[in-house]
Motif scaffolding. Sequence first.
Motif: not given
Length: 167
Positions: A110-111, A125-142
Amino acid sequence: MKEFITKTIKYLHIAEDAGRIFTIVTMTALVFIQVVARIFFKWSSPAMEEAARFIMIWSIFIGAVVSTREDSHIKMGGIFKREPGVLWFELLSKLVCFGFLCVFVYWSYEFVAHSLRRNMSSIVLGVPLAVVHSTFLVTGVLMAIHTLYHLFDSIGQVARYYKGARS
């Protein structure tokens, strides 16, 4: 099926270890360059600081994945002295952790979706924050995958204990 799971887990371990090494080396290099630039050239780069911060977040959560994989998180012991109690407590703790991780993964999804909908990006940097926020999703799944693996192992240990107790 067992061979497929074994190979998948093996490749997951390789990817996690590569991610761990890459993030630590990259973060260290960025911070080192930043320190040298400040000391010798009196120059500072906010972009390097932000990049190092984002990479540090990934590094920390990949470390949590490895701790889950190796089943080396903090554990509570001493409550049960006899083997059946210890085995059942271990099984229950794995079940609770897996339940928490399922909620965590849902929340993380959801985040990330919220970040994408809002088209959020980092200031420097102008990097989409979804790149940083996906940390929680990817590592949570792992972490959920590794916890599920340990949960099945705990179920097997309980089953083997009672099978041996009846023999």
